[in-house]
Design a protein around this motif. Structure first.
Motif, short mmCIF file in Angstrom:
data_model
loop_
_atom_site.label_atom_id
_atom_site.label_comp_id
_atom_site.label_asym_id
_atom_site.label_seq_id
_atom_site.Cartn_x
_atom_site.Cartn_y
_atom_site.Cartn_z
N ARG A 1 0.84 -1.20 0.00
CA ARG A 1 0.00 0.00 0.00
C ARG A 1 0.87 1.24 0.00
O ARG A 1 1.86 1.33 0.75
N ALA A 2 0.54 2.20 -0.84
CA ALA A 2 1.34 3.42 -0.95
C ALA A 2 1.47 4.09 0.41
O ALA A 2 0.48 4.27 1.13
N GLY A 3 2.70 4.42 0.77
CA GLY A 3 2.96 5.07 2.04
C GLY A 3 3.13 4.14 3.21
O GLY A 3 3.42 4.58 4.33
N ALA A 4 2.94 2.82 3.01
CA ALA A 4 3.08 1.86 4.11
C ALA A 4 4.54 1.68 4.48
O ALA A 4 5.43 1.86 3.65
N PRO A 5 4.81 1.33 5.74
CA PRO A 5 6.20 1.09 6.15
C PRO A 5 6.83 -0.03 5.32
O PRO A 5 6.16 -0.97 4.90
N ARG A 6 8.12 0.08 5.09
CA ARG A 6 8.85 -0.94 4.33
C ARG A 6 9.54 -1.89 5.31
O ARG A 6 10.57 -1.56 5.89
N THR A 7 8.94 -3.03 5.53
CA THR A 7 9.57 -4.08 6.33
C THR A 7 9.44 -5.36 5.54
O THR A 7 8.40 -6.00 5.54
N GLU A 8 10.49 -5.73 4.84
CA GLU A 8 10.42 -6.87 3.95
C GLU A 8 10.22 -8.15 4.73
O GLU A 8 10.78 -8.37 5.79
N GLY A 9 9.39 -9.03 4.17
CA GLY A 9 9.16 -10.32 4.78
C GLY A 9 10.12 -11.36 4.29
O GLY A 9 10.79 -11.19 3.28
N PRO A 10 10.19 -12.51 4.99
CA PRO A 10 11.13 -13.54 4.61
C PRO A 10 10.80 -14.21 3.29
O PRO A 10 11.63 -14.88 2.71
N ASP A 11 9.54 -14.05 2.82
CA ASP A 11 9.17 -14.66 1.56
C ASP A 11 9.34 -13.71 0.39
O ASP A 11 9.00 -14.02 -0.73
N ASP A 12 9.87 -12.52 0.64
CA ASP A 12 10.20 -11.60 -0.44
C ASP A 12 11.57 -12.00 -0.97
O ASP A 12 12.56 -11.96 -0.26
N TYR A 13 11.63 -12.39 -2.24
CA TYR A 13 12.84 -13.01 -2.78
C TYR A 13 14.08 -12.13 -2.58
O TYR A 13 15.16 -12.62 -2.32
N ALA A 14 13.92 -10.83 -2.69
CA ALA A 14 15.09 -9.95 -2.63
C ALA A 14 15.75 -9.95 -1.27
O ALA A 14 16.90 -9.54 -1.14
#
Length: 458
Positions: free
Chosen positions: A298-311
């Motif tokens: 969602r636009a403006g949401a905090p960026r906290t990558e999850g473990p299933d995000d490949y990057a």
């Protein structure tokens, strides 16, 4: 083949490279099992990722081929946490104190970490903090949950210990579709769990949904999307359904004879692509940005990558638990892997009785060409693409030099954004993102493909 219309869009979900089925027992390697102390001796340790794996679920969904078992009889969770504690102690000792050891992110996955009781979750956090030295309240901490285990007491523990992101696998808000995916659940229970998550105050909510379920239509898919959007999740993951060997749906499919398998596969591919595009466009219209084929934020949401995000699967990850992987710059390692329930139970039982965690047991070396392939995969499967300057700085070459045939093939299929090079990027077109599950496997090395083909399913 040069036409995108002759390539199946759903070959496999590339969530890590190389896949565990390409790993081998390191005792059979000429150098033998490497000691963790030697593996980590030359590695940067100032921004490590920490992943703790809990291999238990209340039920096993029909599509699931993750390393997990149903239930935990006879105090198995206690014995598992005891082993996790021993492993953490051994790993932290192997990291040494010659240079600062700092964790920049943490995640609890599975399985279902919230299968554990509130008290056991406290102990899990203690292992991460007291044994490994991770400050969970000062780094992003992502935790996976399910509708049946997202209870108020568990969520209170997670919120108090610093959880910044909770990911819940809903898959479908339509009860008939949930049953078709062999995931029996009531929508009222799902909604109640989401309310508890929002009440917990954990800042980032991710909801997983699946498309391509038998009987699913654009209308019913929209029903699930809109139901999820009512909770204004900071993130949404849209997963295509896969039917894999040894899973519930896989066994069901084996028992049914298809009159025209090729036609059925083509129709399913068309259904999944249609639903993917409908879901993507619906989320974009509701203020979400596309991060990868699967992930929307969602636009403006905090960026906290999850473990299933490949990057986020970068070098410098330490995995604890019998289903977790660890990544150094030259070796990826773990424990044995299985899908069939009897085999999974045996691996978990062996893990709980292990006393010596000082060596890597199963893995694959990833230096040289494999490091280039992995970097390309990590980057190009993200919507923002690969920064050519970063690739040159790391490897001293350009992707076009290292992967001329693959990139030419992608370009001919319309999968590359030809305008991105002017901005210093190698980036996929919208059509390329849609075909991520065909493009990713196309970048596997011949050696990795051979190892995966030789793997004996168990």
């Amino acid at each position: 083949m040069t036409s995108r219309h002759t390539t199946r869009p759903y070959r496999s979900y590339v969530y890590a490279y190389p896949h565990k089925t390409a790993y081998a027992r390191l005792a059979e390697h000429p150098a033998g099992r490497p000691a963790l102390r030697d593996l980590w001796a030359g590695e940067s340790k100032d921004a490590l990722s920490l992943y703790l794996h809990i291999p238990f679920c209340e039920v096993r969904c029909g599509f699931c081929n993750l390393f997990t078992r149903i239930g935990a009889p006879e105090e198995l969770t206690t014995r598992y946490l005891d082993a996790l504690d021993r492993q953490a102690t051994a790993v932290r000792e192997a990291l040494g104190d010659g240079e600062p050891v700092r964790f920049a992110a943490a995640a609890f996955g599975g399985g279902t970490p919230t299968f554990l009781t509130a008290g056991e979750l406290e102990r899990l956090c203690d292992i991460a903090e007291k044994r490994m030295g991770a400050d969970l309240r000062s780094v992003p901490l992502s935790v996976e949950t399910s509708p049946s285990t997202a209870t108020a007491d568990r969520l209170a523990v997670l919120a108090d210990r610093g959880t910044t992101r909770i990911s819940i696998g809903v898959q479908s808000f339509v009860e008939a579709e949930a049953r078709a995916a062999v995931r029996p659940q009531r929508r009222s229970d799902v909604e109640a769990a989401l309310a508890l998550i929002r009440d917990s105050g954990i800042p980032v909510l991710n909801i997983d949904l699946i498309y391509g379920i038998d009987g699913q239509t654009e209308r019913s898919w929209r029903t699930s999307l809109d139901a999820a959007l009512r909770w204004r999740p900071e993130e949404l993951y849209l997963y295509p359904l896969y039917v894999r060997p040894l899973t519930g749906l896989g066994r069901l499919g084996d028992a049914q004879e298809a009159t025209d398998e090729a036609a059925a596969d083509a129709a399913w591919d068309e259904q999944r692509l249609r639903l993917y595009r409908a879901g993507r466009d619906h989320l974009l219209a509701h203020g979400y940005e596309q991060v990868s084929m699967r992930m929307f934020r969602r636009a403006g949401a905090p960026r906290t990558e999850g473990p299933d995000d490949y990057a986020c699967q970068t070098d410098g990850m330490i995995g604890l638990g019998c289903g977790a992987r660890s990544y150094t710059s030259r070796l990826h390692y773990s424990f044995d892997y299985a899908v069939e329930m009897r085999e999974v139970r045996a691996i978990i039982d062996a893990y709980t009785t292990t006393e010596d965690f000082s060596h890597a047991e199963v893995g694959r070396f990833t230096d040289g060409d494999e490091a280039r392939r992995r970097h390309l995969l990590q980057s190009v499967l993200q919507a923002e693409g690969l920064r050519l300057s970063e690739y040159r700085e790391r490897f001293g070459t350009d992707p076009d030099e290292d992967f001329p045939e693959e990139l030419a093939r992608f370009d001919a299929r319309g999968w590359l954004d030809r305008d991105a090079a002017g901005a210093g990027l190698l980036r996929l077109s919208p059509e390329g993102l849609a075909h991520s599950d065909a493009l990713g496997p196309d970048l596997f090395s011949p050696a990795v493909r051979a190892a995966m083909a030789a793997y004996e399913l168990k």
